[in-house]
Design an enzyme around this catalytic site. Sequence first.
Site, PDB file in Angstrom:
ATOM      1  N   HIS A 271      -5.183  -5.584   3.527  1.00  0.00           N
ATOM      2  CA  HIS A 271      -4.166  -4.580   3.246  1.00  0.00           C
ATOM      3  C   HIS A 271      -3.701  -4.728   1.798  1.00  0.00           C
ATOM      4  O   HIS A 271      -3.043  -5.706   1.447  1.00  0.00           O
ATOM      5  CB  HIS A 271      -2.996  -4.736   4.196  1.00  0.00           C
ATOM      6  CG  HIS A 271      -1.914  -3.730   3.978  1.00  0.00           C
ATOM      7  ND1 HIS A 271      -1.997  -2.439   4.454  1.00  0.00           N
ATOM      8  CD2 HIS A 271      -0.732  -3.810   3.344  1.00  0.00           C
ATOM      9  CE1 HIS A 271      -0.916  -1.776   4.116  1.00  0.00           C
ATOM     10  NE2 HIS A 271      -0.125  -2.587   3.436  1.00  0.00           N
ATOM     11  N   ASP A 273      -1.452  -2.974  -0.842  1.00  0.00           N
ATOM     12  CA  ASP A 273      -0.467  -1.929  -1.129  1.00  0.00           C
ATOM     13  C   ASP A 273      -0.826  -1.262  -2.449  1.00  0.00           C
ATOM     14  O   ASP A 273      -1.032  -1.931  -3.469  1.00  0.00           O
ATOM     15  CB  ASP A 273       0.929  -2.539  -1.207  1.00  0.00           C
ATOM     16  CG  ASP A 273       1.454  -2.927   0.161  1.00  0.00           C
ATOM     17  OD1 ASP A 273       1.522  -2.058   1.034  1.00  0.00           O
ATOM     18  OD2 ASP A 273       1.792  -4.114   0.353  1.00  0.00           O
ATOM     19  N   ASP A 383       0.970  -0.255   8.310  1.00  0.00           N
ATOM     20  CA  ASP A 383       2.178  -0.754   7.642  1.00  0.00           C
ATOM     21  C   ASP A 383       3.196   0.329   7.312  1.00  0.00           C
ATOM     22  O   ASP A 383       4.198   0.055   6.664  1.00  0.00           O
ATOM     23  CB  ASP A 383       1.788  -1.501   6.354  1.00  0.00           C
ATOM     24  CG  ASP A 383       2.917  -2.358   5.805  1.00  0.00           C
ATOM     25  OD1 ASP A 383       3.703  -2.891   6.611  1.00  0.00           O
ATOM     26  OD2 ASP A 383       3.027  -2.498   4.576  1.00  0.00           O
ATOM     27  N   HIS A 589       3.363   4.163   1.075  1.00  0.00           N
ATOM     28  CA  HIS A 589       4.498   3.707   1.872  1.00  0.00           C
ATOM     29  C   HIS A 589       5.367   2.637   1.221  1.00  0.00           C
ATOM     30  O   HIS A 589       6.304   2.140   1.877  1.00  0.00           O
ATOM     31  CB  HIS A 589       4.017   3.246   3.260  1.00  0.00           C
ATOM     32  CG  HIS A 589       3.138   2.037   3.243  1.00  0.00           C
ATOM     33  ND1 HIS A 589       1.799   2.106   3.511  1.00  0.00           N
ATOM     34  CD2 HIS A 589       3.403   0.732   3.011  1.00  0.00           C
ATOM     35  CE1 HIS A 589       1.275   0.893   3.450  1.00  0.00           C
ATOM     36  NE2 HIS A 589       2.230   0.043   3.145  1.00  0.00           N
TER      37      HIS A 589
END
Length: 1016
Positions: A271, A273, A383, A589
């Site tokens: 993951h 970001d 997430d 996000h």
Amino acid sequence: MTEIRQQDAATQIVRRLDRVVREVIRPARVRQRSPLSVSARRVGGEPVSFAEGTRGDVAPLAVGDAWGRAWDTVWMHVSGSVPGEWDARTAAAVELEIDLGFTTAQSGFQAEGLVYTTDGSVVRALSPLNHRLPLQAGPGAAIEYWVEAAANPTLNNAHGTNLIPLAHLGSWESAGEEEIYRFAGAHLVVPEAEVVALAHDVDLLRGIATNDGTDVRRRDLILTAIERMLAVLDPTDVAGTAAAARHQLTDVLTSPAHASAMTLTAVGHAHIDSAWLWPLRETIRKCARTFSNVVTLMEDNPDFVFACSSAQQFAWMKEHYPDLYARISDAVARGQFVPVGGMWVESDTNMPSGESLVRQFVAGQGFFMREFGIECPEVWLPDSFGYTGALPQIARSAGARWFFGQKMSWNRTNRMPHHTFTWEGIDGSRILTHFTPVDTYNSDLSPFELGYAHGNFADHGQFSGGIVPFGYGDGGGGPTREMLEAGRRAADVEGLPRVRFGAPSEFFAQAEAEVADADPATWAGEMYLELHRGTYSAQVRTKRGNRRAESLLREAELWAATAAVRTGAPYPADQLRRIWERTLLLQFHDILPGSSISWVHADAERMHAEDAAVLEQIIEFSLAALAGPGDRTITVNGSPFPRRDILALGAGEPAPERAEIALDRVGDHHVLRSPHLTLHIAADGTFVSLHDRDSDRQLFSAEHPGNVLALYQDIPTDWDAWDVDAHYRDLEIPVSGPVDVSIADDGSAQVLISREFGSSRVDQSVTLMPDRPVVDIVTTVHWHEQQRLLKLAQPFRIDAPTSSAETQFGHVHRPTHVNTSWDEARFEVVAHRWVHVSDGVVGAAVVNDSTYGHDVTRFPGDESSPGYRTQVRQTLVRGPLYPDPESDQGQHTFRSRLVITPDVAGAVEEAYDLDTPIRTVTGGRLSVPPVAQVFGDGVVLHTVKLAEDGSGDLIVRAYESLGRPARARFVINADGLHEVDILERPAGPVALTRERELELDLRAFQIVTLRGRPRS
């Protein structure tokens, strides 16, 4: 006592094992070690290319030398040779180990490196828990590499304190001059394979033995085998006795899993970001580092499958690292590097508009289909901070069959009842959904996590498996060799679920088959995350920029498509595509929710401003083409609800006379009057009376006035920018500073209100709409508070059992009571452009131009003002300290409207009116027929554009907005009209009822997209 003694004996064995592992086994995992020479070139500032970074003088870099101010880049030259005295058998085992000064406190969020060959080819990354590079080099072989070392600031050091001040997280320029890392050396090492294998065996067995779910007999058998192993292992000759020690563990390692054990599909994952505690530019490099690790790991592990979402990250690799992208493409073709999600980024789903979520899939699926011929069958959002109920319909229309998430496991109050279930959207669309039972998207496949997943899974009775995403994220480098070894050992072993490496589609296909003849449990509507409610309000400027971008994109496409069809003007497809992609990126996000460092939000504000300027130019060009030559002044409005007092292109009717607004003084009140409303504003700036003439209802009172500012202490328990906790309500701070109420001197019938409190000031202008029951409020906040929260309250004299809040392509109903823990947890909720409350006869909506956070409560009045009230409050601004200590300081302007309307139809119309500016254009044409119209109660014509494939086809998208079945009649200037999905592919034939017209029956909140060939 016997049980206690047995527990104590087991504890002693585990403690003894831990010491042996720590002091004996792990140090013996390396057979040989030889240092290499390192020199460095500090380039400073923003990253540079390989050619520039490796050109110029270098200086020696010794172990212990400081390097890298925060956000800086240092190019390190590593050279040497394999010692000639090393045995030739080391050729297949020698590894390059480079330690930039990592700490083991966390897998990422600190220095990172990318290793290059001398010709500039990317090799792989260096990260805290994964900084060895396997080589094929025999005795005497020359070693030479370059390392692009990034001095990304460490969030926390080993003592739990910030390594650098938070202010230094703002930009490279603000980072200070201190060099924040100390180089720990570069070496050639040769692992001791049998000792490494022993360490993996022991890790697995210790984990099983200490898991809560392991039965006593299995635990005791493992501990007995460990005792035998410890008796055989010689601490003075670990390498020589490791094989014999491993032999003592064979029986307990080969005991198979129970027949009823679930199967976990282990999916490689990292993951990353797209921005968070680092700027966008650093995300590009993080992706390159992790993806290079992944494709390198795949070369020796053909069973390893890695899932990667976010088409944006693939696009970055294609642009900035073409050689690496070619390796990724090869791995995609082999089925190992699997694109998932079908979205441009893993976006927030609370705040983006419906059209934005559509375009996430249009851009994401479009990229994956063009580049790899792949259509992602699942949505991948582990997430995001809760999930809108509009998503199932949008996802299904984008070709998705499945949804994968995780974040709902973070709920503070209530536990989601299922891990695998059917999710039903607000329109009735359904999608098979799975939340990983391991409750993380960064698993390491440890026995603890695997055992937790098995015990945590809520749906054993119907489903046999789940997904476990494994790998270090956000700079940790992704999956590792150690994780693959852990997964292989856990493939079929007693005390754990079975583990197999695979793609998400393999799990979902199995899950679908398991419920082919039976329906799983269903969750209907939004999935509200009982955490991170502050993200609805943090970083106001980023949110305002997003709302403006969405509005301008809608207008630009409408007018550009109309101009292309009606006048042959060129359609700016490339410009619109680029702006959409940037807008979608900024909906990630941790960007749109306001939870990133100030650098990220400064970039977002700049990009929004640049894109707004281009969109304004597109609109101006298109309107000029439509208006044609001439000197008449024409007023236009691109709202789906064209106002009767606007002479729009397409209307061709004279504007009616406008009613006047009366403004006078009655005692110490300022009184505004329109044909619909009478508003009394008291000397303190509050609305002590709002009389709706149409219903003869009084909506405010002196005891419970409207337009009240409420200020609170806002110090959440854990996450500053992310959270608004319920305890904020415990300490309300009086807004008791000076107040000034006056009348605008420009003759505009506006009341001006100024309030001061703390170090801040709020200025408002208030007026009424002349032609409809609307109060217009413009609120400018000069904000200089920290860890405080400001709300604007409207306690209507309306007893509403529920509130309605706009969401994507519809709205959601929420109770105003707190009967259950689920109701009570929704003390702060998200709404798009409006919140509406009604008692069935009279209703009111609070419409906004840029806010998302709200709370709605119901409470009784008092003896002098009886009856229940429903209070709607907008959260205007906050002042969190982390991760941006200057968050939202300065001036912000919010525009709100109080709309008296019995149902949500008035709120829908007023929101579009507030969203869409009135424009003027000079030209000769009074009227240009619209290219598309829709007629039907509550059906909104939202999007008019040309097709993504460049064919010139006209695309029209509409939706039912009132939450009830409707019949819609479409009149579209196109031939061959047919219904398509949101990817603009045929979704079934549509029969024309008349030339260029068709009628459709829509279910509540249904989205419909039509395509046809424009008529000239």
